[in-house]
Enzyme design. Structure first.
Site, PDB file in Angstrom:
ATOM      1  N   HIS A 185     -23.964  -9.165   3.864  1.00  9.30           N
ATOM      2  CA  HIS A 185     -24.818  -9.977   4.746  1.00  9.30           C
ATOM      3  C   HIS A 185     -24.608 -11.451   4.399  1.00  9.30           C
ATOM      4  O   HIS A 185     -23.911 -11.776   3.435  1.00  9.30           O
ATOM      5  CB  HIS A 185     -26.279  -9.564   4.623  1.00  9.30           C
ATOM      6  CG  HIS A 185     -26.907  -9.842   3.291  1.00  9.30           C
ATOM      7  ND1 HIS A 185     -26.445  -9.299   2.114  1.00  9.30           N
ATOM      8  CD2 HIS A 185     -27.959 -10.638   2.947  1.00  9.30           C
ATOM      9  CE1 HIS A 185     -27.189  -9.730   1.115  1.00  9.30           C
ATOM     10  NE2 HIS A 185     -28.114 -10.555   1.572  1.00  9.30           N
ATOM     11  N   HIS A 191     -26.548 -14.022   3.324  1.00 13.57           N
ATOM     12  CA  HIS A 191     -27.324 -14.863   2.416  1.00 13.57           C
ATOM     13  C   HIS A 191     -26.402 -15.566   1.419  1.00 13.57           C
ATOM     14  O   HIS A 191     -25.398 -15.012   0.984  1.00 13.57           O
ATOM     15  CB  HIS A 191     -28.392 -14.041   1.691  1.00 13.57           C
ATOM     16  CG  HIS A 191     -29.556 -13.717   2.570  1.00 13.57           C
ATOM     17  ND1 HIS A 191     -30.369 -12.632   2.388  1.00 13.57           N
ATOM     18  CD2 HIS A 191     -30.043 -14.355   3.674  1.00 13.57           C
ATOM     19  CE1 HIS A 191     -31.306 -12.606   3.324  1.00 13.57           C
ATOM     20  NE2 HIS A 191     -31.119 -13.644   4.122  1.00 13.57           N
ATOM     21  N   ASP A 216     -26.393 -16.266  -1.678  1.00 12.97           N
ATOM     22  CA  ASP A 216     -26.028 -15.694  -2.983  1.00 12.97           C
ATOM     23  C   ASP A 216     -24.927 -14.633  -2.872  1.00 12.97           C
ATOM     24  O   ASP A 216     -24.431 -14.143  -3.890  1.00 12.97           O
ATOM     25  CB  ASP A 216     -27.257 -15.133  -3.723  1.00 12.97           C
ATOM     26  CG  ASP A 216     -28.000 -14.054  -2.960  1.00 12.97           C
ATOM     27  OD1 ASP A 216     -28.142 -14.181  -1.731  1.00 12.97           O
ATOM     28  OD2 ASP A 216     -28.464 -13.082  -3.582  1.00 12.97           O
ATOM     29  N   HIS A 217     -24.505 -14.332  -1.627  1.00 10.03           N
ATOM     30  CA  HIS A 217     -23.440 -13.343  -1.429  1.00 10.03           C
ATOM     31  C   HIS A 217     -22.166 -13.944  -0.837  1.00 10.03           C
ATOM     32  O   HIS A 217     -21.153 -13.256  -0.735  1.00 10.03           O
ATOM     33  CB  HIS A 217     -23.932 -12.207  -0.529  1.00 10.03           C
ATOM     34  CG  HIS A 217     -25.073 -11.437  -1.147  1.00 10.03           C
ATOM     35  ND1 HIS A 217     -24.931 -10.186  -1.681  1.00 10.03           N
ATOM     36  CD2 HIS A 217     -26.368 -11.790  -1.349  1.00 10.03           C
ATOM     37  CE1 HIS A 217     -26.097  -9.785  -2.180  1.00 10.03           C
ATOM     38  NE2 HIS A 217     -26.983 -10.743  -1.990  1.00 10.03           N
ATOM     39  N   HIS A 273     -32.330  -5.582   6.228  1.00 11.10           N
ATOM     40  CA  HIS A 273     -32.641  -6.646   5.275  1.00 11.10           C
ATOM     41  C   HIS A 273     -33.106  -7.833   6.125  1.00 11.10           C
ATOM     42  O   HIS A 273     -33.254  -7.698   7.336  1.00 11.10           O
ATOM     43  CB  HIS A 273     -31.387  -6.950   4.445  1.00 11.10           C
ATOM     44  CG  HIS A 273     -31.563  -7.987   3.384  1.00 11.10           C
ATOM     45  ND1 HIS A 273     -32.598  -7.957   2.475  1.00 11.10           N
ATOM     46  CD2 HIS A 273     -30.846  -9.102   3.082  1.00 11.10           C
ATOM     47  CE1 HIS A 273     -32.484  -9.010   1.663  1.00 11.10           C
ATOM     48  NE2 HIS A 273     -31.431  -9.711   2.026  1.00 11.10           N
ATOM     49  N   ASP A 309     -28.180  -6.016  -0.372  1.00 10.18           N
ATOM     50  CA  ASP A 309     -29.618  -6.249  -0.252  1.00 10.18           C
ATOM     51  C   ASP A 309     -30.179  -5.382   0.869  1.00 10.18           C
ATOM     52  O   ASP A 309     -29.593  -5.267   1.940  1.00 10.18           O
ATOM     53  CB  ASP A 309     -29.885  -7.727   0.079  1.00 10.18           C
ATOM     54  CG  ASP A 309     -29.472  -8.642  -1.066  1.00 10.18           C
ATOM     55  OD1 ASP A 309     -28.884  -8.142  -2.031  1.00 10.18           O
ATOM     56  OD2 ASP A 309     -29.759  -9.846  -0.964  1.00 10.18           O
ATOM     57  N   HIS A 341     -28.038  -6.478  -8.570  1.00  7.88           N
ATOM     58  CA  HIS A 341     -28.914  -7.506  -7.970  1.00  7.88           C
ATOM     59  C   HIS A 341     -30.219  -7.553  -8.773  1.00  7.88           C
ATOM     60  O   HIS A 341     -31.310  -7.411  -8.254  1.00  7.88           O
ATOM     61  CB  HIS A 341     -29.179  -7.165  -6.495  1.00  7.88           C
ATOM     62  CG  HIS A 341     -29.462  -8.354  -5.616  1.00  7.88           C
ATOM     63  ND1 HIS A 341     -30.742  -8.753  -5.311  1.00  7.88           N
ATOM     64  CD2 HIS A 341     -28.645  -9.226  -4.980  1.00  7.88           C
ATOM     65  CE1 HIS A 341     -30.686  -9.807  -4.500  1.00  7.88           C
ATOM     66  NE2 HIS A 341     -29.425 -10.130  -4.288  1.00  7.88           N
TER      67      HIS A 341
HETATM   68 ZN   LIG Z   1     -29.003 -11.233  -2.512  1.00  6.85          ZN
HETATM   69 ZN   LIG Z   2     -30.149 -11.121   0.898  1.00  5.66          ZN
END
Ligand SMILES: [Zn+2]
Ligand SMILES: [Zn+2]
Length: 315
Positions: free
Chosen positions: A61, A63, A65-66, A141, A212, A270
């Site tokens: 996805h 976000h 942090d990915h 998510h 996530d 995570h």
């Molecule tokens: Zn994340």
């Molecule tokens: Zn996320």
């Protein structure tokens, strides 16, 4: 047989011991980088695995942090002879953001020094070659188009050598044809059917990766009987309301999915720096005994029904 190498196992922000989300799944000569959090390229170097053949990236996805690590990784790849093409697969929303990051921030109108293919995926098979395939499936998510990935070897029927010997099937093309499901005529004129020398169908090894995710009720079927489930566990039960608000799981919820789907092994990742690792593990173990907590550079080997930690490959 698969291997998975964890490069980053922290939730949302890095910690002293954990980098941001990234892992590599290996099968034969194939390598899939799943997610690419900030700092992933340095984690790849530290793991000693190298950049070779690391040209296929699956995104769970969009976000930050990915995906933030894609900018640095691409910048390095563009000066690297080993990689000429980069394929990034993900949902539309993630790819729009990655497009902005790579073409808006990193390149800003310059011609890409390597071919970059952003491939929007839909649920279904996204890669099939040789004896295995990768299937994308939707997960819930925050935001649309979030995906999990199922790596699956084809099921096969083992060749029963003793049976073949007893029937007098000589080694060579006759056996090869029988293995591929064709009946054969032996030099002495006898006809042999594949069923006479093939055992019962054995399912191939299955590895499920979920990034996530806030709900597990739709995931039981795709996880059922998997040899390994890798899934997030951002919160613990005392903060279950926060998990719900931010569409994440508690360790207990992740373990309940593993139990309900009857998977062989569970690896949680995570991991939030708000918790001690042993508390995350304890909450999951109370529900599902075959649980690991991933650490950066943990390297596992997955065979039918078993998952073995081969080393922590930090160099
Ligand atoms: Zn994340
Ligand atoms: Zn996320």
């Amino acid at each position: 047989m698969y291997e998975i190498l964890f490069l980053g196992t922290s939730a949302s922000a890095p910690s002293v011991h954990r980098g941001l989300s990234a892992q590599i799944v290996l099968h034969d000569e194939y390598r899939f980088l799943i997610d690419c959090g900030e700092g992933t390229q340095r984690q790849i170097l530290q793991a000693g695995i190298g950049f070779k053949r690391l040209n296929r990236i699956l995104i769970t996805h969009g976000h930050l942090d990915h995906i933030l690590g894609l900018a640095g990784l691409m910048s390095t790849f563009s000066r690297w002879e080993a990689i000429e093409e980069l394929e990034i697969l993900g949902g539309r929303w993630a790819l729009e953001r990655i497009n902005d990051l790579l073409f808006g921030v990193v390149l800003r109108g310059a011609r890409p020094p390597i071919a970059i293919h952003l491939r929007e995926i839909q649920p279904g098979v996204i890669f099939a070659e040789g004896d295995f395939q990768v299937t994308a499936f939707p997960v819930q998510h925050r935001g649309p188009d979030c995906f999990g990935y199922l790596f699956e070897e084809k099921s096969r029927r083992p060749f029963l050598v003793e049976q073949a010997e007893a029937l007098g099937v000589p080694p060579g093309p006759w056996r090869r044809d029988l293995v591929s499901g064709q009946s054969v005529r032996l030099p002495d004129g006898r006809q042999i059917q594949p069923d006479q020398v093939l055992g019962e169908e054995r399912p191939g090894t299955r590895l499920v990766h979920v990034g996530d995710v806030g709900r597990v009720d739709g995931l039981v079927d795709v996880c059922r009987g998997a040899d390994l489930l890798v899934i997030e566990a951002t919160y613990l039960e005392p903060e279950a309301d926060m998990a719900l608000d931010f569409a994440h799981l508690t360790a207990r919820q992740a373990a309940e999915l593993a139990r309900e789907a009857d998977v062989a092994q569970l690896i949680l990742t995570h991991i939030s720096r708000r918790y001690r690792e042993r508390d995350v593990l304890a909450e999951a173990l109370a529900v599902f005994p075959a649980t690991w907590i991933a650490r950066d550079f943990d390297h596992f080997q997955i065979r039918r029904g078993e998952c073995e930690k081969i080393e922590n490959s930090r160099r």
